[in-house]
Design a protein around this motif. Sequence first.
Motif, mmCIF file in Angstrom:
data_model
loop_
_atom_site.group_PDB
_atom_site.id
_atom_site.type_symbol
_atom_site.label_atom_id
_atom_site.label_comp_id
_atom_site.label_asym_id
_atom_site.label_seq_id
_atom_site.Cartn_x
_atom_site.Cartn_y
_atom_site.Cartn_z
ATOM 1 N N GLU A 40 -11.181 -8.278 -4.502
ATOM 2 C CA GLU A 40 -12.293 -7.377 -4.217
ATOM 3 C C GLU A 40 -13.170 -7.950 -3.107
ATOM 4 N N TYR A 41 -13.368 -9.261 -3.128
ATOM 5 C CA TYR A 41 -14.183 -9.923 -2.107
ATOM 6 C C TYR A 41 -13.572 -9.729 -0.717
ATOM 7 N N THR A 42 -12.276 -9.953 -0.595
ATOM 8 C CA THR A 42 -11.588 -9.808 0.690
ATOM 9 C C THR A 42 -11.645 -8.365 1.169
ATOM 10 N N LEU A 43 -11.440 -7.431 0.254
ATOM 11 C CA LEU A 43 -11.486 -6.017 0.612
ATOM 12 C C LEU A 43 -12.884 -5.629 1.100
ATOM 13 N N ARG A 44 -13.916 -6.083 0.411
ATOM 14 C CA ARG A 44 -15.290 -5.772 0.838
ATOM 15 C C ARG A 44 -15.577 -6.342 2.235
ATOM 16 N N ARG A 45 -15.107 -7.562 2.509
ATOM 17 C CA ARG A 45 -15.300 -8.160 3.840
ATOM 18 C C ARG A 45 -14.610 -7.330 4.911
ATOM 19 N N CYS A 67 -16.647 -5.409 8.039
ATOM 20 C CA CYS A 67 -16.442 -5.762 9.447
ATOM 21 C C CYS A 67 -15.708 -4.662 10.213
ATOM 22 N N GLY A 68 -15.263 -3.621 9.516
ATOM 23 C CA GLY A 68 -14.620 -2.498 10.188
ATOM 24 C C GLY A 68 -13.118 -2.630 10.337
ATOM 25 N N ALA A 69 -12.507 -3.621 9.712
ATOM 26 C CA ALA A 69 -11.056 -3.792 9.807
ATOM 27 C C ALA A 69 -10.317 -2.650 9.113
ATOM 28 N N ILE A 70 -10.930 -2.094 8.062
ATOM 29 C CA ILE A 70 -10.369 -0.935 7.363
ATOM 30 C C ILE A 70 -11.391 0.193 7.474
ATOM 31 N N PRO A 71 -11.021 1.314 8.099
ATOM 32 C CA PRO A 71 -11.956 2.432 8.176
ATOM 33 C C PRO A 71 -12.226 3.010 6.789
ATOM 34 N N TRP A 87 -5.987 5.183 1.145
ATOM 35 C CA TRP A 87 -4.957 4.217 0.784
ATOM 36 C C TRP A 87 -4.072 3.872 1.980
ATOM 37 N N LYS A 88 -3.745 4.861 2.820
ATOM 38 C CA LYS A 88 -2.866 4.592 3.970
ATOM 39 C C LYS A 88 -3.502 3.583 4.923
ATOM 40 N N ASN A 89 -4.837 3.572 5.041
ATOM 41 C CA ASN A 89 -5.509 2.594 5.902
ATOM 42 C C ASN A 89 -5.428 1.188 5.316
ATOM 43 N N VAL A 90 -5.476 1.089 4.003
ATOM 44 C CA VAL A 90 -5.366 -0.217 3.345
ATOM 45 C C VAL A 90 -3.964 -0.781 3.564
ATOM 46 N N VAL A 91 -2.947 0.063 3.413
ATOM 47 C CA VAL A 91 -1.563 -0.381 3.607
ATOM 48 C C VAL A 91 -1.355 -0.835 5.044
ATOM 49 N N LYS A 92 -1.876 -0.081 6.007
ATOM 50 C CA LYS A 92 -1.761 -0.468 7.426
ATOM 51 C C LYS A 92 -2.380 -1.843 7.647
ATOM 52 N N TRP A 93 -3.549 -2.068 7.059
ATOM 53 C CA TRP A 93 -4.252 -3.340 7.231
ATOM 54 C C TRP A 93 -3.488 -4.484 6.566
#
Length: 82
Positions: A25-30, A34-38, A50-56
């Motif tokens: 959860e910490y990594t996902l929030r970071r 920072c905008g790495a995941i829209p 979910w598709k943006n998380v998989v791409k990241w």
Amino acid sequence: MPEKQILTIQETVSRAKQEGMPVSEYTLRRALRCGAIPCRTVGKKYLIAWKNVVKWLLCEDGQDNAPTAPIPVPAGIRRIPE
């Protein structure tokens, strides 16, 4: 019933773990901050596609840990004190 495609942070962490791509959860929030995941924010809640998380997670954009600030270039050779 098809899986949800828009998830909260806790749902995203749970689904990633189920699909064999554990992320804290910490990594996902970071990554969201920072905008790495829209994502979208509604009040204090993050809504994540979910598709943006998989791409990241799979580094599909070809960049892993891209710098968020420009890397300073030295102005020349500096002398090292002896």
